[in-house]
Design a protein around this motif. Structure first.
Motif, mmCIF file in Angstrom:
data_model
loop_
_atom_site.group_PDB
_atom_site.id
_atom_site.type_symbol
_atom_site.label_atom_id
_atom_site.label_comp_id
_atom_site.label_asym_id
_atom_site.label_seq_id
_atom_site.Cartn_x
_atom_site.Cartn_y
_atom_site.Cartn_z
ATOM 1 N N SER A 45 -11.762 18.018 3.306
ATOM 2 C CA SER A 45 -10.648 18.644 2.596
ATOM 3 C C SER A 45 -10.468 17.977 1.241
ATOM 4 C CB SER A 45 -9.357 18.537 3.408
ATOM 5 O OG SER A 45 -8.984 17.181 3.579
ATOM 6 N N ALA A 46 -9.975 18.735 0.272
ATOM 7 C CA ALA A 46 -9.806 18.225 -1.091
ATOM 8 C C ALA A 46 -8.402 18.546 -1.586
ATOM 9 C CB ALA A 46 -10.843 18.831 -2.024
ATOM 10 N N GLU A 47 -7.836 17.620 -2.335
ATOM 11 C CA GLU A 47 -6.508 17.822 -2.914
ATOM 12 C C GLU A 47 -6.462 17.211 -4.307
ATOM 13 O OE1 GLU A 47 -3.043 16.980 -0.475
ATOM 14 O OE2 GLU A 47 -4.314 16.925 1.304
ATOM 15 N N GLU A 48 -5.547 17.736 -5.106
ATOM 16 C CA GLU A 48 -5.341 17.183 -6.442
ATOM 17 C C GLU A 48 -4.188 16.185 -6.418
ATOM 18 O OE1 GLU A 48 -4.809 20.242 -9.331
ATOM 19 O OE2 GLU A 48 -6.858 21.045 -9.089
ATOM 20 N N PHE A 49 -4.349 15.105 -7.177
ATOM 21 C CA PHE A 49 -3.309 14.078 -7.288
ATOM 22 C C PHE A 49 -3.216 13.620 -8.735
ATOM 23 C CE2 PHE A 49 -4.827 13.744 -2.906
ATOM 24 C CZ PHE A 49 -3.635 13.804 -2.202
ATOM 25 N N HIS A 50 -1.982 13.378 -9.165
ATOM 26 C CA HIS A 50 -1.774 12.867 -10.518
ATOM 27 C C HIS A 50 -2.000 11.365 -10.623
ATOM 28 C CE1 HIS A 50 0.785 16.562 -10.360
ATOM 29 N NE2 HIS A 50 0.198 16.767 -11.534
ATOM 30 N N ALA A 51 -1.826 10.664 -9.497
ATOM 31 C CA ALA A 51 -1.917 9.199 -9.522
ATOM 32 C C ALA A 51 -2.342 8.694 -8.149
ATOM 33 C CB ALA A 51 -0.577 8.574 -9.921
ATOM 34 N N VAL A 52 -2.953 7.503 -8.155
ATOM 35 C CA VAL A 52 -3.414 6.867 -6.930
ATOM 36 C C VAL A 52 -2.910 5.433 -6.914
ATOM 37 C CG1 VAL A 52 -5.417 6.091 -5.598
ATOM 38 C CG2 VAL A 52 -5.482 8.304 -6.775
ATOM 39 N N ILE A 53 -2.355 5.016 -5.777
ATOM 40 C CA ILE A 53 -1.914 3.631 -5.603
ATOM 41 C C ILE A 53 -2.748 3.013 -4.491
ATOM 42 C CG2 ILE A 53 0.014 2.115 -5.006
ATOM 43 C CD1 ILE A 53 1.892 4.324 -6.057
ATOM 44 N N LEU A 54 -3.443 1.942 -4.811
ATOM 45 C CA LEU A 54 -4.324 1.276 -3.857
ATOM 46 C C LEU A 54 -3.552 0.197 -3.101
ATOM 47 C CD1 LEU A 54 -7.451 0.776 -6.158
ATOM 48 C CD2 LEU A 54 -6.960 2.710 -4.637
ATOM 49 N N GLY A 76 8.006 13.940 -10.323
ATOM 50 C CA GLY A 76 7.340 15.210 -10.586
ATOM 51 C C GLY A 76 5.836 15.193 -10.375
ATOM 52 N N GLN A 77 5.294 14.091 -9.857
ATOM 53 C CA GLN A 77 3.854 13.984 -9.664
ATOM 54 C C GLN A 77 3.483 14.058 -8.181
ATOM 55 O OE1 GLN A 77 2.046 10.652 -11.621
ATOM 56 N NE2 GLN A 77 3.206 10.905 -13.520
ATOM 57 N N ARG A 78 2.191 14.269 -7.937
ATOM 58 C CA ARG A 78 1.636 14.163 -6.590
ATOM 59 C C ARG A 78 0.874 12.850 -6.532
ATOM 60 N NH1 ARG A 78 -1.761 17.339 -4.030
ATOM 61 N NH2 ARG A 78 -0.513 17.253 -2.124
ATOM 62 N N VAL A 79 1.224 12.014 -5.566
ATOM 63 C CA VAL A 79 0.694 10.653 -5.523
ATOM 64 C C VAL A 79 -0.031 10.425 -4.202
ATOM 65 C CG1 VAL A 79 1.253 8.197 -5.620
ATOM 66 C CG2 VAL A 79 2.568 9.837 -7.002
ATOM 67 N N LEU A 80 -1.201 9.798 -4.296
ATOM 68 C CA LEU A 80 -1.949 9.389 -3.106
ATOM 69 C C LEU A 80 -1.852 7.878 -2.960
ATOM 70 C CD1 LEU A 80 -3.938 10.057 -0.777
ATOM 71 C CD2 LEU A 80 -5.804 9.643 -2.414
ATOM 72 N N VAL A 81 -1.340 7.427 -1.826
ATOM 73 C CA VAL A 81 -1.309 6.004 -1.498
ATOM 74 C C VAL A 81 -2.430 5.743 -0.491
ATOM 75 C CG1 VAL A 81 0.030 4.101 -0.542
ATOM 76 C CG2 VAL A 81 1.172 5.871 -1.898
ATOM 77 N N ILE A 82 -3.327 4.842 -0.829
ATOM 78 C CA ILE A 82 -4.456 4.541 0.053
ATOM 79 C C ILE A 82 -4.189 3.233 0.783
ATOM 80 C CG2 ILE A 82 -6.934 4.087 0.173
ATOM 81 C CD1 ILE A 82 -7.309 5.734 -2.322
ATOM 82 N N ASP A 111 6.185 13.810 -4.256
ATOM 83 C CA ASP A 111 5.224 14.396 -3.318
ATOM 84 C C ASP A 111 4.131 13.369 -3.056
ATOM 85 O OD1 ASP A 111 3.500 15.954 -1.871
ATOM 86 O OD2 ASP A 111 3.386 17.593 -3.329
ATOM 87 N N VAL A 112 4.100 12.809 -1.853
ATOM 88 C CA VAL A 112 3.223 11.673 -1.582
ATOM 89 C C VAL A 112 2.414 11.894 -0.313
ATOM 90 C CG1 VAL A 112 5.095 10.434 -0.403
ATOM 91 C CG2 VAL A 112 3.121 9.161 -1.251
ATOM 92 N N ALA A 113 1.167 11.438 -0.351
ATOM 93 C CA ALA A 113 0.290 11.462 0.818
ATOM 94 C C ALA A 113 -0.261 10.068 1.053
ATOM 95 C CB ALA A 113 -0.854 12.450 0.613
#
Length: 409
Positions: A328-337, A194-200, A219-221
């Motif tokens: 561009s800007a987006e909201e994310f609930h969590a970030v994985i490095l 249920g979260q939006r996650v950014l993987v860097i 939902d992942v970017a």
């Protein structure tokens, strides 16, 4: 190579067992100072392989491991991880991987294999023993550990390249309110439902973690800053590793030139997906930059169908998300490095010259270094498979160490 048999000083005990030695007084404490032919630091694949090959060469070996089990780093990897190198090229000296393993064994199967390997060859590391420093003491090395000081003419550093997470910093990261973890702490998608996650990061960890999340409906970017190379896990019905081994003696530029057309057919035109193709080919990238291309096991398909979004590099963070280099800007609930690992071994061996590069990585792995009696195993990235290279290096180090110990006697 057949199963190695115990020899030399290890005939009466398993590799790693401590023998009785005189006590030394140091600052009011009594230290038991075991002496061996070889000290091996690390009980992962490299440490276990070196223990087996060195014992087969007649050397008396002690294996020191800071964790409580063999293969500690493998136990911490994310649940869905599978080897990117095939089973037939991933066994350690003296013991192939089980024939009933799949072509690409899982993380759990790798851990089981390491346990079986240690048991078969009676490798008994001294667990929960961290080596704080290695230092010369005349013609020998002293390992300062959490328990005592241990002496040997030869020491092998086999701590691996995945035990020092690299955590870059960005402006605003201190005010970002979401969870931020390194990929080494990621386990499975359950936490992110249920979260939006950014993987860097677009290495193999980043690509596979993003795939894992997307397959579970998260939902992942993916934030991809630099140009990339992508190769398939299998090419024309053979593991990609087999091709790398076939071409191993050819120059990197020539190999990349030969392979470029078929690789483009295999992975398609990924520039249309918002990714930039690196100027260097896959082999050249590994050899010159230490960067491993993404071995695609489904990530590209998820990017194509939109389940994984591709974004540019991160410029800075906000309280609720990230701003990318295109503004561009987006909201994310969590970030994985998924930003890799950067072990600096100068902290472990601080007083040597001509051994490390500017980043603290050994200049030589799998052979004699500028410091007599000091060796490293499995400490660099190679195009022909890390586990395969570990086996080759362990054999080479064992013969070099045998000669060195004989001369030092």
């Amino acid at each position: 190579m057949g199963q190695a048999q115990p020899s030399g000083g290890s005939r009466e005990r398993g590799v790693g067992e401590v023998s009785a030695s005189p006590s030394l007084r140091d600052g009011g404490r009594d230290f038991v100072t075991p002496t061996r032919d070889v000290i091996i630091i690390g009980a992962g694949p490299a440490g276990l392989a070196c223990a087996v090959t060195m014992r087969a060469a007649g050397l008396d070996v002690m294996v020191l491991e800071k964790a409580g089990q063999v293969g500690a780093v493998w136990r911490r990897h994310y649940d869905r991880l599978h080897l990117h190198t095939d089973r037939n090229h991933s066994g350690l000296p003296g013991m192939p991987m089980p024939p009933d393993y799949p072509a690409y064994p899982s993380r759990a199967q790798m851990v089981s294999y390491l346990e079986s390997y240690a048991a078969r060859f009676q490798i008994k590391p001294v667990f929960n023993t961290k080596v704080a420093r290695l230092r010369r003491d005349g013609a020998r090395w002293l390992a300062d550990t959490s328990l005592d000081a241990i002496s040997a003419p030869v020491v092998v550093v086999a701590t691996g390249i995945a035990d020092a997470p690299h955590r870059p910093s960005w402006p605003g990261l201190d005010i970002y309110s979401g969870a931020v973890i390194h990929s080494s702490r990621y386990r499975n998608p359950e936490t992110y439902s249920g979260q939006r996650v950014l993987v860097i990061g677009f290495g193999n960890s980043g690509g596979e973690i993003a795939l894992d999340l997307a397959n579970s409906g998260v939902d992942v970017a993916l934030a991809v800053r630099s140009p990339v190379q992508i190769i398939p896990r299998d090419l024309l019905g053979f593991p990609i590793l087999s091709w790398a081994i076939l071409y191993r003696r050819l120059p990197a530029r020539l190999v990349d030139f030969i392979n470029a057309p078929v690789l483009r057919l295999a992975v398609g035109n990924f520039e249309k997906l918002g990714l930039r193709r690196a100027a260097k080919g896959p082999r050249q990238m590994i050899e010159e930059d230490g960067r491993v291309p993404l071995i695609d096991i489904g990530t590209l398909a998820k990017i194509r169908d939109g389940a994984i979004k591709v974004r540019g590099g991160v410029d800075h963070f906000t309280a609720n998300g990230a701003v990318f280099t295109d503004a561009s800007a987006e909201e994310f609930h969590a970030v994985i490095l998924a930003t890799g690992f950067r072990p600096d071994l100068r902290r472990l061996v601080p007083d040597v010259e001509g051994v490390f590069d500017d980043h603290g990585m050994p200049l030589v792995t799998g052979g004699a270094t500028n410091a007599p009696g000091l060796y490293f195993c499995g400490q660099i990235t190679v195009p022909t498979g890390q586990l395969r290279e570990i086996g080759i290096e362990a054999q080479r180090i064992a013969q070099a160490a045998k000669t060195y110990v004989a001369r030092a006697a």
